[in-house]
Design a protein around this motif. Structure first.
Motif, short mmCIF file in Angstrom:
data_model
loop_
_atom_site.label_atom_id
_atom_site.label_comp_id
_atom_site.label_asym_id
_atom_site.label_seq_id
_atom_site.Cartn_x
_atom_site.Cartn_y
_atom_site.Cartn_z
N GLY A 1 1.04 -1.38 -0.08
CA GLY A 1 -0.26 0.05 0.15
C GLY A 1 1.16 1.19 0.04
N ALA A 2 2.13 1.14 0.67
CA ALA A 2 3.13 2.52 0.53
C ALA A 2 3.44 2.82 -0.72
CB ALA A 2 3.74 1.94 2.19
N LEU A 3 3.41 1.83 -1.46
CA LEU A 3 4.23 2.58 -2.70
C LEU A 3 3.16 3.93 -3.47
CD1 LEU A 3 4.60 -1.06 -4.31
CD2 LEU A 3 6.56 0.45 -3.39
N VAL B 1 5.12 4.77 10.74
CA VAL B 1 3.69 4.91 9.76
C VAL B 1 3.51 3.67 8.93
CG1 VAL B 1 3.09 6.17 8.29
CG2 VAL B 1 1.63 6.22 9.66
N ILE B 2 4.32 3.36 8.39
CA ILE B 2 4.20 1.68 7.53
C ILE B 2 4.43 0.78 8.27
CG2 ILE B 2 5.30 1.17 5.87
CD1 ILE B 2 6.20 3.29 4.39
N LYS B 3 5.25 0.81 9.56
CA LYS B 3 5.65 -0.26 10.12
C LYS B 3 4.11 -0.87 10.57
CE LYS B 3 10.00 0.09 10.51
NZ LYS B 3 11.72 0.05 11.15
N PHE B 4 3.71 0.84 11.15
CA PHE B 4 2.42 0.16 12.27
C PHE B 4 0.94 0.25 11.36
CE2 PHE B 4 -1.49 2.73 12.86
CZ PHE B 4 -2.34 2.26 14.02
N ASN C 1 10.15 -6.66 -5.16
CA ASN C 1 11.16 -6.38 -5.26
C ASN C 1 12.26 -5.54 -5.42
OD1 ASN C 1 13.93 -8.03 -3.75
ND2 ASN C 1 14.76 -8.79 -5.72
N GLY C 2 12.48 -4.93 -4.87
CA GLY C 2 13.24 -3.10 -5.29
C GLY C 2 12.41 -2.24 -5.12
N MET C 3 11.40 -3.00 -5.45
CA MET C 3 10.46 -1.35 -3.97
C MET C 3 10.13 -1.56 -3.18
SD MET C 3 7.53 -1.74 -6.46
CE MET C 3 7.82 -3.23 -8.46
N GLN C 4 11.56 -0.23 -3.04
CA GLN C 4 11.40 -0.13 -1.44
C GLN C 4 11.02 1.30 -1.35
OE1 GLN C 4 14.27 -1.46 -0.09
NE2 GLN C 4 13.71 -3.28 -0.42
N VAL C 5 10.04 1.46 -0.01
CA VAL C 5 9.47 2.74 0.40
C VAL C 5 10.34 3.56 1.51
CG1 VAL C 5 7.16 4.00 1.33
CG2 VAL C 5 7.76 1.67 -0.52
N ALA C 6 11.20 4.60 1.44
CA ALA C 6 10.99 5.61 2.91
C ALA C 6 12.45 4.76 3.64
CB ALA C 6 9.88 6.01 3.38
N GLY D 1 6.07 -7.07 1.33
CA GLY D 1 4.76 -6.31 1.53
C GLY D 1 3.62 -7.82 1.41
N HIS D 2 2.30 -7.40 1.11
CA HIS D 2 0.75 -7.86 1.16
C HIS D 2 1.51 -8.89 -0.27
CE1 HIS D 2 -2.62 -8.69 2.35
NE2 HIS D 2 -3.71 -8.05 1.09
#
Ligand SMILES: *[C@@H]1O[C@H](CO)[C@@H](O)[C@H](O)[C@H]1NC(C)=O
Ligand SMILES: *[C@@H]1O[C@H](CO)[C@@H](O)[C@H](O)[C@H]1NC(C)=O
Ligand SMILES: *[C@@H]1O[C@H](CO)[C@@H](O)[C@H](O)[C@H]1NC(C)=O
Ligand SMILES: *[C@@H]1O[C@H](CO)[C@@H](O)[C@H](O)[C@H]1NC(C)=O
Length: 562
Positions: free
Chosen positions: A353-355, A409-412, A450-455, A461-462
């Motif tokens: 979702g964070a993407l 907030v992503i981890k939360f 893979n390779g899609m990292q956020v902040a 991911g899901h």
């Protein structure tokens, strides 16, 4: 008929019945015959596929918004070699070579055993309930190709079920009955129990499984007494019935909201009037509606966000009621279908979702503004306690604000939406049945993210595990598979199919699985299998114990979700 004709007639009957036995792609169901096809798995294993078998009457016309009914008998042979039909869904992505239609209640069966060959021991069966938030997805091979499972010598069943408005809108009074999508699944489960022996499946060895909302649906099947005896085990990947997002508490309100959005002159409060309007509206228009969540009635923590067309708690006095109790309480009392479960989550669920651009930043702003908004409206808590509890939850992840610490907030969100409710479910059910808990933390290309990292947040991911278990578009970008990815695929499939066959994912030491023994979880010993580059038993996953300390202090029982 003269004598000669009688003899020819008898001979022909014999020929025909021999043909039945010798053609493994021809199966005779109680409703009629189907013709599937012989297929070859990547490893060269022959298996048989039967696609788009009708398991209920097409829910069209008068049957729109009605519970599934038996399919009529047919004459001749039904071609079951292709998937072309899916249920109407929100259009977040296209599925190749399919049409959205109301006539969508079909399932697929794939088996490594020759149908009709009774000399072999029947196999374990896995039934897959797809995810997609109860409003998206399908069970077709274009999304879920079963060949890796089949290579592990089990029978696989995938299905479509009604989605969104057509599957979940209800007036709550029986005029438009509730949980139609769930009742479709239940109907399919009864079909499997009755017919799977015709495909070499063992009706006493059925495991239901699903991911995301599909796992939530599996959880709901655990609590409906109507399912008693239909399966002997369950697999829940990244979802549970006790999460707050599985339940709509204002279904009747939203049903009439839909009526008013379709016709500004519609001012009735009569369910029959609404049904008439909805049955005379094209299905595509029903799905593509403009109803959004109303203040105070949201299923997301964030005002105005979240899904509307969801399972509900039904009035037990209504005919055919399927879910009549709290989705939470049965797991505390053991009033569930007491079968062993394999349940778990990915190591950073919300990465998916964070993407979406600005999604984490917007959440951060929203939560920081009012800390009670971290709690949502499904817990019974005073406003004051919500602020306190919200602050304590944020403190689990950061000493600063979420806006100053976006990874927090992503981890939360990962934990709030998926991880915490999943672990809670595992813990509650462990008082009554075997529970095997996992975390999937292996990051590879097959997961698709893979390779899609956020902040600066890393993790799995899901939905990433789907790329390993199913031969899906997700799992390949065309380049050669990574060897470690292939090992991980074999590990997941071995664990999952061991569970289907033996009700135990590690019945014996296996070097592929690092000789690990997957221990069962107990209330006081929250052990789980961490599935990373190596497999390892660990204790107290994620931030669960901290969450429990906050929620159990401030939420007033009885809880309705977690
Ligand atoms: C769709 O159909 C075309 C033509 O039959 C075929 O080449 C293609 O592989 C199909 N796509 C999928 C995803 O099944
Ligand atoms: C959905 O509705 C919107 C506006 O109401 C319209 O612009 C759009 O074309 C519709 N999409 C489909 C797939 O019907
Ligand atoms: C919330 O808890 C209070 C105090 O126990 C109780 O009086 C009230 O009925 C509860 N509300 C709901 C919606 O359960
Ligand atoms: C999984 O293993 C990788 C290294 O191989 C590591 O970076 C990562 O932190 C591990 N994940 C978890 C959740 O421990």
């Amino acid at each position: 008929m003269n004598c000669r004709n009688v003899i020819i007639f008898i001979l022909c009957e014999i020929c025909l019945s021999i043909a039945h036995v010798s053609d493994p792609t021809l199966v005779t169901l109680p409703e009629g015959q189907i013709k599937g096809q012989e297929l070859l798995s990547p490893k060269g294993i022959v298996y048989y596929g039967f696609q788009q078998i009708p398991y209920a009457a097409p829910p069209v016309g008068e049957l729109r918004f009605k519970p599934p009914k038996k399919h009529q008998k047919w004459t001749g042979v039904l071609d079951t070699t292709k998937n072309t039909k899916i249920c109407y869904k929100i259009n977040s992505y296209e599925i190749a070579n399919t049409t959205q239609t109301e006539d969508c209640l079909y399932l697929n069966v794939f088996t490594p055993l020759k149908p009709g060959d009774s000399s072999k021991t029947p196999l374990g069966v896995i039934v897959w309930i797809h995810g997609g938030g109860f409003e998206d997805g399908s069970g077709v091979v274009q999304e879920y190709k079963p060949q890796f499972y089949v290579e592990h010598n089990i029978v696989v069943v995938t299905m479509n079920y009604r989605l969104s408005v057509l599957g979940f809108l209800t007036t709550g009074d029986g005029v438009i009955p509730a949980n139609l999508g769930m009742k479709d699944q239940h109907f399919a489960l009864k079909w499997v129990k009755k017919n799977i022996h015709l495909f070499g499946g063992d009706p006493e060895k059925i495991t239901i499984s699903g991911e995301s909302s599909g796992a939530a649906a599996v959880g709901l099947h655990l609590i409906s007494p109507k399912n008693r005896g239909l399966f002997r085990a369950a697999i829940l990947q990244s979802g549970t019935a006790i999460a707050r997002w599985t339940r709509q508490d204002y279904a009747r309100f939203y049903a009439f909201e839909l009526g008013r959005s379709l016709d500004p002159n519609f001012d009735s409060f009569e369910p029959e009037e609404l049904l008439k309007l909805l049955q005379n509206t094209p299905a595509s228009k029903l799905i593509n509606n403009s109803v959004t969540t109303a203040p105070g009635k949201q299923t997301s923590l964030i005002e105005g966000e979240g899904e509307i067309w969801l399972p509900v708690i039904e009035n037990p006095h209504l005919e055919g009621a399927f879910l009549t109790t709290s989705f939470y309480k049965p797991f505390t009392t053991g009033h569930i279908n007491q079968v062993p479960i394999l349940i778990g989550f990915n190591s950073e669920e919300y990465l998916l979702g964070a993407l979406e651009p600005n999604a984490p930043e917007n959440r951060a702003k929203y939560f920081d503004k009012d800390l009670s908004s971290l709690i949502g409206n499904k817990y019974n808590m005073t406003k004051e306690n919500k602020v306190t509890a919200g602050r304590k939850l944020r403190q689990i992840y950061t000493d600063r604000t979420f806006q100053e610490d976006i990874p927090a907030v992503i981890k939360f969100t990962s934990d709030e939406v998926f991880t915490t409710p999943t672990i809670r479910h595992a813990k509650l059910q462990s008082s009554y049945t075997d529970v095997y808990l996992y975390q999937f933390s292996y990051k590879g290309k097959m997961g698709g993210l893979n390779g899609m990292q956020v902040a600066g947040v890393t993790g799995v991911g899901h939905a990433e595990e789907l790329g390993y278990l199913w031969d899906a578009p997700l799992s390949s970008d065309g380049s050669p598979d990574d060897p470690q990815d292939l090992v991980t695929r074999q590990r997941l499939l071995t664990l999952w199919t061991n569970f289907v066959k033996y009700l135990n994912p590690t019945p014996k030491r296996d070097s592929l699985l690092n000789n690990v023994v997957w221990e069962k979880l107990t209330r006081n010993n929250l052990v789980y299998l961490d599935i990373n580059k190596t497999l390892e038993m660990k204790r107290n996953p994620k931030e669960y114990l901290k969450w429990e300390k906050v929620l159990d202090t401030y939420a007033i029982p009885p809880l309705s979700n977690y």
